[in-house]
Design an enzyme around this catalytic site. Sequence first.
Site, PDB file in Angstrom:
ATOM      1  N   GLY A  15       0.824  -1.215   0.000  1.00  6.38           N
ATOM      2  CA  GLY A  15       0.000   0.000   0.000  1.00  6.38           C
ATOM      3  C   GLY A  15       0.851   1.256   0.000  1.00  6.38           C
ATOM      4  N   LYS A  16       1.974   1.196  -0.693  1.00  5.71           N
ATOM      5  CA  LYS A  16       2.832   2.386  -0.827  1.00  5.71           C
ATOM      6  C   LYS A  16       2.081   3.523  -1.494  1.00  5.71           C
ATOM      7  CE  LYS A  16       6.196   1.193  -3.371  1.00  5.71           C
ATOM      8  NZ  LYS A  16       6.481  -0.119  -3.806  1.00  5.71           N
ATOM      9  N   PRO A 190      13.600  -8.187   8.672  1.00  6.18           N
ATOM     10  CA  PRO A 190      13.440  -7.905   7.229  1.00  6.18           C
ATOM     11  C   PRO A 190      13.580  -6.415   6.917  1.00  6.18           C
ATOM     12  CG  PRO A 190      11.693  -9.370   7.992  1.00  6.18           C
ATOM     13  CD  PRO A 190      12.439  -8.918   9.214  1.00  6.18           C
ATOM     14  N   CYS A 381     -18.966   1.420 -20.314  1.00  5.53           N
ATOM     15  CA  CYS A 381     -18.204   1.044 -21.508  1.00  5.53           C
ATOM     16  C   CYS A 381     -18.699  -0.290 -22.064  1.00  5.53           C
ATOM     17  CB  CYS A 381     -16.712   1.025 -21.187  1.00  5.53           C
ATOM     18  SG  CYS A 381     -15.709   1.291 -22.652  1.00  5.53           S
ATOM     19  N   HIS A 507     -15.857   6.163 -18.973  1.00  3.58           N
ATOM     20  CA  HIS A 507     -15.593   5.587 -17.644  1.00  3.58           C
ATOM     21  C   HIS A 507     -15.762   6.641 -16.549  1.00  3.58           C
ATOM     22  CE1 HIS A 507     -13.998   1.662 -18.922  1.00  3.58           C
ATOM     23  NE2 HIS A 507     -13.638   2.318 -20.008  1.00  3.58           N
ATOM     24  N   GLU A 509     -16.032   6.243 -13.522  1.00  2.74           N
ATOM     25  CA  GLU A 509     -15.362   5.877 -12.268  1.00  2.74           C
ATOM     26  C   GLU A 509     -14.029   6.592 -12.070  1.00  2.74           C
ATOM     27  OE1 GLU A 509     -15.792   3.901 -14.906  1.00  2.74           O
ATOM     28  OE2 GLU A 509     -14.232   2.384 -15.116  1.00  2.74           O
TER      29      GLU A 509
HETATM   30  N1  GLN Z   1     -13.941  -3.900 -25.400  1.00  2.00           N
HETATM   31  C1  GLN Z   1     -14.742  -2.754 -25.603  1.00  2.00           C
HETATM   32  C2  GLN Z   1     -14.123  -1.790 -26.604  1.00  2.00           C
HETATM   33  O1  GLN Z   1     -12.967  -1.864 -26.883  1.00  2.00           O
HETATM   34  C3  GLN Z   1     -15.019  -2.044 -24.293  1.00  2.00           C
HETATM   35  C4  GLN Z   1     -13.808  -1.459 -23.672  1.00  2.00           C
HETATM   36  C5  GLN Z   1     -14.016  -1.107 -22.216  1.00  2.00           C
HETATM   37  O2  GLN Z   1     -14.965  -1.576 -21.596  1.00  2.00           O
HETATM   38  N2  GLN Z   1     -13.115  -0.335 -21.658  1.00  2.00           N
HETATM   39  O3  GLN Z   1     -14.799  -0.922 -27.116  1.00  2.00           O
END
Ligand code: GLN
Length: 536
Positions: A15-16, A190, A381, A507, A509
């Site tokens: 966890g560095k 260690p 995605c 994405h 996230e």
């Molecule tokens: N494999 C899919 C694409 O290349 C989805 C990629 C992903 O989910 N990051 O479009």
Amino acid sequence: MKYIFITGGVVSSLGKGLTAAALGTLLERRGLKVALQKFDPYLNVDPGTMSPYQHGEVYVLEDGAETDLDLGHYERFTSCKLTRKNNLTTGQIYEAVIAKERRGDYLGKTVQVIPHVTDEIKNRIRQVGQYHDCDVVITEIGGTTGDIEGLPFLEAIRQFALEVGYDNALFIHVTLIPYIKAAGELKSKPTQQSVAKLREIGIQPQILVCRTEYPIDRDLRGKLSMFCNVSPEAVIEEQDVTHTIYELPLMLQRERLDELVCKHLRLDLPPADMTTWRRFIDRVVNPEHKVILAVVGKYMEHQDAYKSIYESLTHAGAEADTEIDIMRLDAEDIEAEGPDKFLAGVDGLLVPGGFGVRGIEGKIQAAGYARRHNIPYLGLCLGMQIAVVEFARNVLGLARAHSTEFDADTPDPVISLMDDQQHAVKLGGTMRLGAYNCALLPGSKAHAAYGRDTIQERHRHRYEFNADYKERMEAAGLILSGSSPETGLAEVIELRDHPWFAGCQYHPEFLSKPNKPHPLFKGFVHAALDYRKARR
Ligand code: GLN
């Protein structure tokens, strides 16, 4: 400018990255501008071509760099906006050095690890400091002391510290203090050996961050101090956190890590104000409500493969005062046994991104289950693409519809390769990567979630929604609620006749933070809460 170097000893996975990120949080809240950077000693140019089994999640930056997942921690724990310069691999250094050699830049010299490779590394530290115009650069060196491939990096930071002066550079060694059950003891050896290894190459860490399952008593502290040549107060105890990784900055603050760092670097600053951070943790630890969310993917047993997604759910859960009980489901199990068995009790379903055909039918079945049963759905995605395939097959009646990624001969390629991807021959770094604009459709759920007309989100894909099917899909109730204003590519889909069903080609996230949950995750968790209440 001040420089902090974080090395790791004894074992990997200590966890560095989190320690670096947590230190960043504390220094930022003392009023400093920090930039974080990671050096990865492997030969891959970036982790983009590595399997999640090898490497965990690939974290994508705004500029499209595919980076180590520690950069995700850096962005979530601090306000530093990272660039491709903030993740350096041995592959990149050699690529640069060899390109210079071929150009003739070295003017007849023999090109060597010292000084040419080490110079390249040192330049990168300076570049990051300059680019971010920050007070402190925190550089994490991946791997463990003793690794052959890490040596050029250690040599480079040794030289660097000498050049900027010891008031301006600090070495922190994150190490493991194992507990030996039979002896009933924590062991310092260690760590002694790993510090000895560092000193052999000329690096004396000033601070030891000790990962331990049990408290470090005075004797052990004395021993570590004596044999590792650090002051007793600089032996920092870092136990495993109880509830959430976001407790780490608070733990390190109690251990006075930031105070010590400031003392070494001669920075006179007020203590870090952690009020809002603490409030976030309170909501994570003592939530009022609860939802069960299924994540259907391929790497379920792997802790790190969907890191940013799990973190985003935590952020959204905290905001909604809701505990998120994540049910990790393997798409292949759903493929084999059908979705009913697994999804009957869930309040929401999330299908993450992915590549390759394994488990794909299980994901499609899961999306169909969510659609038919009005269960909130968030597809990221690939999770969006398979939702489109499911809709085509079961609503439009195109039984063999598919993405050409998985069936090159499908009569109905509802997801197909983007034009500019048709001729991409190299796999590394050639996807549609990084931030692109997306215009949202007024009146859509996506528009309501974001509360704005245009957004920017990070991408990593080759395939896209096939616009030839747009009209038929829309007529049947699929809404294209987000699209690229520049290219027209579909970015967000949702369903007209469903309480909350969304898929995005990007994405989200990668943009969620504590106290700043991402709108789609927020919308998803609230929808799951509503669904649960309605069901009761
Ligand atoms: N494999 C899919 C694409 O290349 C989805 C990629 C992903 O989910 N990051 O479009």
